[in-house]
Design an enzyme around this catalytic site. Structure first.
Site, PDB file in Angstrom:
ATOM      1  N   ASP A  36      56.949  52.399  40.234  1.00 45.05           N
ATOM      2  CA  ASP A  36      58.398  52.509  40.390  1.00 45.05           C
ATOM      3  C   ASP A  36      58.912  53.731  39.631  1.00 45.05           C
ATOM      4  OD1 ASP A  36      61.224  52.104  40.408  1.00 45.05           O
ATOM      5  OD2 ASP A  36      60.897  49.959  40.661  1.00 45.05           O
ATOM      6  N   SER A  53      65.710  51.125  44.184  1.00 48.20           N
ATOM      7  CA  SER A  53      64.436  50.463  44.442  1.00 48.20           C
ATOM      8  C   SER A  53      64.525  49.422  45.550  1.00 48.20           C
ATOM      9  CB  SER A  53      63.926  49.796  43.161  1.00 48.20           C
ATOM     10  OG  SER A  53      63.627  50.770  42.185  1.00 48.20           O
ATOM     11  N   HIS A  71      62.991  40.953  40.824  1.00 47.28           N
ATOM     12  CA  HIS A  71      63.558  42.299  40.751  1.00 47.28           C
ATOM     13  C   HIS A  71      63.487  43.003  42.103  1.00 47.28           C
ATOM     14  CE1 HIS A  71      64.242  46.266  38.569  1.00 47.28           C
ATOM     15  NE2 HIS A  71      65.138  45.455  38.060  1.00 47.28           N
ATOM     16  N   GLU A 129      53.292  46.315  41.526  1.00 46.76           N
ATOM     17  CA  GLU A 129      54.337  47.247  41.082  1.00 46.76           C
ATOM     18  C   GLU A 129      54.227  47.534  39.595  1.00 46.76           C
ATOM     19  OE1 GLU A 129      59.197  47.772  40.687  1.00 46.76           O
ATOM     20  OE2 GLU A 129      58.285  45.774  40.631  1.00 46.76           O
ATOM     21  N   ASP A 146      59.752  52.885  35.669  1.00 49.52           N
ATOM     22  CA  ASP A 146      61.153  53.152  36.016  1.00 49.52           C
ATOM     23  C   ASP A 146      62.085  52.841  34.848  1.00 49.52           C
ATOM     24  OD1 ASP A 146      63.321  53.460  38.273  1.00 49.52           O
ATOM     25  OD2 ASP A 146      63.762  51.519  37.368  1.00 49.52           O
ATOM     26  N   ASP A 155      58.515  54.587  44.894  1.00 50.96           N
ATOM     27  CA  ASP A 155      59.688  54.301  45.717  1.00 50.96           C
ATOM     28  C   ASP A 155      60.713  55.429  45.664  1.00 50.96           C
ATOM     29  OD1 ASP A 155      60.114  53.725  43.034  1.00 50.96           O
ATOM     30  OD2 ASP A 155      61.149  51.830  43.394  1.00 50.96           O
TER      31      ASP A 155
END
Length: 557
Positions: free
Chosen positions: A68, A119, A182, A343, A348, A389
């Site tokens: 991410d 995202s 999430h 992920e 991120d 992403d």
């Protein structure tokens, strides 16, 4: 001055000298100075390209690794950081494991209504194959942000590669270092007009406008495909109504009194299914993957800790590679194959708080998970994709010397007008904005004596933002692939291309009947020996001729 005062002063001066002098890591090979070094490298890469097979057998398994926020700059910086940290060399010449994958493409990341995506909407693209609007989950462009009513219309609700895999009788799972509700992972199983509707509390402030919709945590436990997912691991005990610590911040505490973990357990027991609910590394290691049908791992109240801050004891949170190991051991029992989504979500989060060291450590942990997975599966029957992403606005700038500590400072540069040291890594925006005006000119902080390699150091930012809200970047991201049909990643694609490659490779979803298509080659000989087909034989012959010619050139140079 007292002796104690003199000692303190001396320590401060020594620290200033140490940190004002940039660390420079050595190059690994002096041969870089020779032309033949680069010719040899070029020859090897061309040979590898000539001999690269195209696997056209159906992918029994698909594993999608998504870092991410791991944009191109983050990827480059992580490569350098890895080389400097693990090998003690300059780092620029190194590679991350996915950079050696035989196929690569670029993906366009815009939303339908935004140039820069989030995202959740990105998840609709690479998991469902449909571009969507900012901050929406698992719905198409007819659903605007917060439009609960539109999200309930059946034709606006998307299905994902995870559901396509389930419909093909494959086992499925997902792992995240964020909450299991999430944005990224939610796009695999949920449909929501707002990615923040993770629990009922977040929906209540929208009143009757959101009353008809179901929160994302409930969708995971109650709805298809969520309730059929065999492996779910991440954080988010709070959203699931099963916290272990009351003192944690109120991110999304349930107000309906539901304990969705208890509901998940009851559901499995009523259906006569074996299960394991685990909350620590010790409990995860105790799971019997050969005799357990469903695994639910919730390892923290909200997100999992950063790798730099994680409790590495058996009573703490597991490393992402430990979760991947358990997941694959469970999923590979399926005779029909599996789909697994992994992920690295805290990459991120670290970038949002402009903490480069935390972000880079998350990338290296993510890489360990990819490396482990590659040892556990056969890439002749498993398609493995590593992508992102979206990117972030961290930049790698200036002209630091080769091997300069990627987290360190550059002390001398003719191009910097104020003559002050600067960090290679800065942010276009973030809460590190720190300029002042001295009456004559705009000035920035002097970094002499500052330890910029510390995990809590916040680099300078060009524009101010609210705390912990540095924004995403809008440039293309890379997709790296190996395995059956990986060669379909071959140029600049829409981000939706990822979902369709996974479906086509595994004969699921819109391509569920592709086994029978005459235009889709399926060569049993390729499956057994991917280098034995005619194209590979031709490539081998061409490669031998090419190498012979180059060898003659080298001998007579």
């Amino acid at each position: 001055m007292t002796s104690l005062g003199m000692m303190i002063t001396l320590v401060v001066l020594v620290a200033a000298i140490v940190y004002s002098k940039a660390t420079v890591f050595p190059r690994p090979s002096a041969d870089e100075n020779n032309s033949n070094y680069w010719l040899k490298m070029g020859t090897e890469e061309i040979e590898a390209a000539l001999l690269k097979p195209k696997l056209t057998n159906t992918a029994k398994n698909v594993i999608l690794f998504m870092g991410d926020g791991m944009g191109i700059t983050v990827n480059t910086v992580s490569r350098i950081y890895k080389g400097q940290k693990k090998n003690g060399y300059s780092g620029e010449e190194g590679h991350l494991v996915w950079e050696k994958f035989p196929n690569i493409a670029l993906l366009k990341t815009y939303d339908l209504d935004m140039q820069v995506s989030d995202s959740a909407s990105a998840g609709a693209a690479y998991l469902c194959g449909v571009k969507a609007n900012y901050y929406t989950v698992g719905v198409n462009g007819h659903v605007k942000f917060n439009d609960c009513e539109a999200s309930l219309i059946e034709e606006n609700r998307l299905t994902s590669i995870l559901q396509w895999a389930q419909e093909a009788k494959k086992d499925t799972g997902f792992i995240t270092t964020t909450q299991v509700t999430h944005a990224s992972v939610a796009a695999a199983y949920a449909k929501s007009a707002n990615r923040k509707w993770q629990c009922d509390k977040k929906m209540k402030k929208f009143g009757q406008g959101a009353a008809a919709c179901k929160d994302i945590a409930r969708q995971l436990v109650e709805d298809v495909p969520g309730k059929h997912i065999k492996v779910v691991m991440g954080g988010g005990r709070q959203e699931m109504g099963s916290p272990k610590r009351d003192e944690i911040e109120d991110n999304c505490k349930r107000t309906d009194g539901r304990n969705l973990v208890r509901d998940w357990i009851s559901q499995k027991e009523e259906n006569g299914k074996s299960y394991a609910y685990v909350t620590t590394t010790r409990e995860l290691h105790s799971v019997d993957t050969n005799n357990t049908e469903y695994i639910l791992g919730l390892f923290d109240e909200i997100h999992l800790p950063y790798e730099t801050d994680r409790d590495t004891s058996l009573d703490g949170c597991p490393h992402i590679k430990e979760m991947v190991e358990v997941a694959i051991n469970r999923l590979k029992r399926s005779d029909n194959g599996f789909f697994l989504f992994v992920e690295g979500g805290m990459i991120d989060n670290a970038l949002h708080i402009t903490s480069p060291k935390r972000a880079l450590e998350e990338v290296l942990a993510f890489e360990e998970a990819v490396e482990l997975a590659l040892t556990m599966v056969n890439t002749e029957e498993t398609l493995v994709i590593v992508t992102a992403d979206h990117s972030h606005v961290m930049t790698m700038n200036g002209y630091p010397p080769r091997g300069n500590d990627i987290l360190g400072i550059v002390t001398e540069s003719e191009d910097i007008s104020d003559g002050l040291p600067f960090t290679t890594l800065t942010f276009a925006n973030g809460h590190g904005f720190n300029y002042s005006f001295n009456g004559k000119e705009v000035v920035r902080p002097n970094l002499t004596g500052v330890d910029t390699t510390d995990k809590d150091y916040v680099p300078l930012a060009g524009m101010p933002t609210h705390y912990d809200y540095e924004t995403h970047g809008g440039e293309d991201v890379a997709a790296f692939a190996v395995g059956p049909w990986a060669h379909l990643f071959h140029r600049v694609h829409e981000q939706t291309h990822v979902a369709y490659v996974m479906a086509y490779a595994s004969c699921t979803g819109p391509y569920k009947d592709c086994h029978h298509h005459a235009e889709r080659p399926f060569n049993e000989q390729v499956k057994k020996n991917p280098k034995s087909d005619s194209s590979s034989a031709t490539g081998l012959f061409s490669g031998i001729i090419f190498i012979f010619i180059v060898a003659v050139q080298i001998l007579f140079v």
